[in-house]
Design a protein around this motif. Structure first.
Motif, PDB file in Angstrom:
ATOM      1  N   PHE A  64       2.386  -4.136  21.852  1.00 14.57           N
ATOM      2  CA  PHE A  64       2.654  -2.756  21.311  1.00 14.57           C
ATOM      3  C   PHE A  64       3.095  -2.829  19.679  1.00 14.57           C
ATOM      4  O   PHE A  64       2.253  -2.311  18.971  1.00 14.57           O
ATOM      5  CB  PHE A  64       3.613  -2.032  21.970  1.00 14.57           C
ATOM      6  N   SER A  65       3.984  -3.620  19.613  1.00 16.55           N
ATOM      7  CA  SER A  65       4.409  -3.907  18.181  1.00 16.55           C
ATOM      8  C   SER A  65       3.434  -4.156  17.047  1.00 16.55           C
ATOM      9  O   SER A  65       3.096  -3.944  15.954  1.00 16.55           O
ATOM     10  CB  SER A  65       5.769  -4.560  17.772  1.00 16.55           C
ATOM     11  N   PRO A  66       2.963  -5.521  17.425  1.00 18.99           N
ATOM     12  CA  PRO A  66       1.618  -5.783  16.527  1.00 18.99           C
ATOM     13  C   PRO A  66       0.541  -4.771  16.490  1.00 18.99           C
ATOM     14  O   PRO A  66       0.159  -4.761  15.265  1.00 18.99           O
ATOM     15  CB  PRO A  66       0.971  -7.147  17.265  1.00 18.99           C
ATOM     16  N   MET A  67       0.226  -4.045  17.502  1.00 21.04           N
ATOM     17  CA  MET A  67      -0.529  -2.946  17.255  1.00 21.04           C
ATOM     18  C   MET A  67      -0.371  -2.005  16.249  1.00 21.04           C
ATOM     19  O   MET A  67      -0.966  -1.454  15.214  1.00 21.04           O
ATOM     20  CB  MET A  67      -1.133  -2.307  18.597  1.00 21.04           C
ATOM     21  N   ILE A  68       1.167  -1.713  16.160  1.00 18.65           N
ATOM     22  CA  ILE A  68       1.707  -0.982  15.064  1.00 18.65           C
ATOM     23  C   ILE A  68       1.602  -1.296  13.856  1.00 18.65           C
ATOM     24  O   ILE A  68       1.171  -0.711  12.773  1.00 18.65           O
ATOM     25  CB  ILE A  68       3.051  -0.518  15.301  1.00 18.65           C
ATOM     26  N   ALA A  72      -0.742   0.018  10.579  1.00 14.38           N
ATOM     27  CA  ALA A  72      -0.150   0.228   9.305  1.00 14.38           C
ATOM     28  C   ALA A  72      -0.731  -0.605   8.102  1.00 14.38           C
ATOM     29  O   ALA A  72      -0.949  -0.153   7.191  1.00 14.38           O
ATOM     30  CB  ALA A  72       1.460  -0.185   9.259  1.00 14.38           C
ATOM     31  N   ALA A  73      -1.053  -1.897   8.536  1.00 18.47           N
ATOM     32  CA  ALA A  73      -1.778  -2.954   7.243  1.00 18.47           C
ATOM     33  C   ALA A  73      -3.323  -2.252   7.226  1.00 18.47           C
ATOM     34  O   ALA A  73      -3.536  -2.329   6.041  1.00 18.47           O
ATOM     35  CB  ALA A  73      -1.819  -4.330   8.104  1.00 18.47           C
ATOM     36  N   TYR A  74      -3.639  -1.771   8.276  1.00 17.87           N
ATOM     37  CA  TYR A  74      -5.078  -1.111   7.903  1.00 17.87           C
ATOM     38  C   TYR A  74      -5.208  -0.076   6.994  1.00 17.87           C
ATOM     39  O   TYR A  74      -5.815   0.168   6.057  1.00 17.87           O
ATOM     40  CB  TYR A  74      -5.816  -0.712   9.073  1.00 17.87           C
ATOM     41  N   LEU A  75      -4.223   0.762   7.178  1.00 15.74           N
ATOM     42  CA  LEU A  75      -4.269   2.163   6.214  1.00 15.74           C
ATOM     43  C   LEU A  75      -3.669   1.494   4.756  1.00 15.74           C
ATOM     44  O   LEU A  75      -3.966   2.681   3.842  1.00 15.74           O
ATOM     45  CB  LEU A  75      -3.252   3.082   6.839  1.00 15.74           C
ATOM     46  N   VAL A 106      -0.196   6.785  11.491  1.00 12.50           N
ATOM     47  CA  VAL A 106       0.136   5.808  12.569  1.00 12.50           C
ATOM     48  C   VAL A 106       0.802   6.224  13.823  1.00 12.50           C
ATOM     49  O   VAL A 106       0.730   5.979  14.885  1.00 12.50           O
ATOM     50  CB  VAL A 106       0.908   5.100  11.712  1.00 12.50           C
ATOM     51  N   SER A 107       1.975   7.348  13.484  1.00  9.46           N
ATOM     52  CA  SER A 107       2.545   7.968  14.647  1.00  9.46           C
ATOM     53  C   SER A 107       1.491   8.480  15.583  1.00  9.46           C
ATOM     54  O   SER A 107       1.863   8.492  16.894  1.00  9.46           O
ATOM     55  CB  SER A 107       3.526   9.035  14.165  1.00  9.46           C
ATOM     56  N   LEU A 158       4.943  -0.002   8.037  1.00  7.10           N
ATOM     57  CA  LEU A 158       3.918   0.460   6.681  1.00  7.10           C
ATOM     58  C   LEU A 158       5.043   0.080   5.339  1.00  7.10           C
ATOM     59  O   LEU A 158       4.159  -0.253   4.298  1.00  7.10           O
ATOM     60  CB  LEU A 158       4.451   2.107   6.645  1.00  7.10           C
ATOM     61  N   LEU A 159       6.307   0.088   5.495  1.00  6.91           N
ATOM     62  CA  LEU A 159       7.018  -0.300   4.169  1.00  6.91           C
ATOM     63  C   LEU A 159       6.602  -1.794   3.933  1.00  6.91           C
ATOM     64  O   LEU A 159       6.190  -2.229   2.819  1.00  6.91           O
ATOM     65  CB  LEU A 159       8.408  -0.461   4.800  1.00  6.91           C
ATOM     66  N   LEU A 160       6.503  -2.775   4.944  1.00  5.14           N
ATOM     67  CA  LEU A 160       6.047  -4.095   5.042  1.00  5.14           C
ATOM     68  C   LEU A 160       4.727  -4.151   4.434  1.00  5.14           C
ATOM     69  O   LEU A 160       4.294  -4.976   3.369  1.00  5.14           O
ATOM     70  CB  LEU A 160       6.313  -4.751   6.095  1.00  5.14           C
ATOM     71  N   ALA A 161       3.822  -3.517   4.989  1.00  5.77           N
ATOM     72  CA  ALA A 161       2.341  -3.498   4.742  1.00  5.77           C
ATOM     73  C   ALA A 161       2.384  -2.984   3.138  1.00  5.77           C
ATOM     74  O   ALA A 161       1.103  -3.567   2.534  1.00  5.77           O
ATOM     75  CB  ALA A 161       1.455  -2.584   5.748  1.00  5.77           C
ATOM     76  N   MET A 162       2.973  -2.169   2.668  1.00  4.17           N
ATOM     77  CA  MET A 162       2.840  -1.583   1.414  1.00  4.17           C
ATOM     78  C   MET A 162       3.447  -2.861   0.341  1.00  4.17           C
ATOM     79  O   MET A 162       2.411  -2.914  -0.674  1.00  4.17           O
ATOM     80  CB  MET A 162       3.737  -0.226   1.165  1.00  4.17           C
ATOM     81  N   GLY A 163       4.413  -3.637   0.657  1.00  2.53           N
ATOM     82  CA  GLY A 163       4.762  -4.451  -0.264  1.00  2.53           C
ATOM     83  C   GLY A 163       4.184  -5.949  -0.115  1.00  2.53           C
ATOM     84  O   GLY A 163       4.198  -6.806  -0.996  1.00  2.53           O
ATOM     85  N   ILE A 164       3.338  -6.019   1.197  1.00  4.07           N
ATOM     86  CA  ILE A 164       2.775  -7.470   1.252  1.00  4.07           C
ATOM     87  C   ILE A 164       1.109  -7.383   1.224  1.00  4.07           C
ATOM     88  O   ILE A 164       0.761  -6.368   2.166  1.00  4.07           O
ATOM     89  CB  ILE A 164       3.130  -7.953   2.536  1.00  4.07           C
ATOM     90  N   ARG A 165       0.508  -7.791   0.406  1.00  2.00           N
ATOM     91  CA  ARG A 165      -0.922  -7.938   0.423  1.00  2.00           C
ATOM     92  C   ARG A 165      -1.727  -8.204   1.584  1.00  2.00           C
ATOM     93  O   ARG A 165      -2.847  -7.812   1.768  1.00  2.00           O
ATOM     94  CB  ARG A 165      -1.390  -8.477  -0.998  1.00  2.00           C
TER      95      ARG A 165
END
Length: 244
Positions: A64-68, A72-75, A106-107, A158-165
């Protein structure tokens, strides 16, 4: 403006491979859980409740968590391509509105995922385990409670995906966070670890409600983590500028 941002994020999902993940990963999780249940019928005697514990054990810990994280990373993927992040920073829309729109999408994906998982649970129970009757409605409520627990995880991812390319890093961090939630719960610190809120909300691999008498604390923890991650995102977006 927020609705326009939400529609823009939803357009990214049209024809996306994310839907294959949405469909297939819960199928794999359901297969693991059902096989484990059928192989341990001598130990598992509560029928629907026992099947639920096996389904949620694999799903909440490893899937579940990796799917979330993947949602997030896809968006954020398009913004990380080329100079699209510069375009976003210069666009005449509130930066935080874009982040909130991604969070809402995402939610929504998380809620759909939970409902799909519960449907697979019922199908496996009737078609493969041949269980009588129907599961208790409280199990559906636990799944929905797990959705609430997933909201702060969505905000963090989403915060992590925003800051990590990198596309993969947020997903791997989510996997690690999900596995570490077992340690947090066993040490009585589940409400202090955002990924553990999913485990606790779904009452994964438990017959008795682990949140009995702690529902208010669970809600406060979900709200506090979500607001904290939104505040961090706001601060990061305000300090971020167009890069050459």
């Amino acid at each position: 403006m927020l609705m326009r941002c939400i529609r823009a994020e939803m357009r990214k999902l049209r024809g996306s491979a994310v839907w294959l993940v949405f469909l297939l990963v819960p199928l794999i999780s359901a297969a693991y859980g059902t096989v484990n249940y059928l192989q341990n019928l001598g130990l598992l005697h509560e029928e629907w409740n026992s099947l639920y514990t096996q389904h949620t054990l694999f799903y909440a810990l490893f899937f579940f968590s990796p799917m979330i994280g993947l949602y997030a990373a896809y968006l954020w993927r398009m913004e990380h391509l080329g100079h699209n992040m510069n375009t976003l920073m210069a666009a005449p829309v509130p930066r935080m509105g874009v982040f909130l729109a991604k969070g809402i999408v995402v939610s929504a994906m998380v809620l759909l995922t939970q409902l799909w998982v519960f449907l697979l649970y019922i199908v496996c129970g009737k078609a493969l385990a041949h269980l009588p009757g129907w599961p208790d409605v409280r199990l559906l409520l636990w799944m929905l409670r797990g959705t609430l627990g997933a909201v702060p995880v969505a905000a963090l991812e989403l915060l992590l995906a925003m800051g990590i390319r990198s596309f993969a890093v947020p997903v791997l961090l989510a996997l690690g966070g999900g596995v570490a939630s077992v340690v947090a719960v066993n040490r009585g610190m589940g409400l202090l670890w955002p990924y553990a809120l999913i485990l606790m909300g779904m009452n994964a691999n438990r017959s008795e409600d682990m949140l009995a008498g702690s529902g208010a604390a669970f809600g406060v923890s979900c709200a506090a983590f979500t607001l904290a991650f939104l505040a961090m995102a706001r601060g990061l977006l305000k300090s971020r500028d167009v890069r050459a």
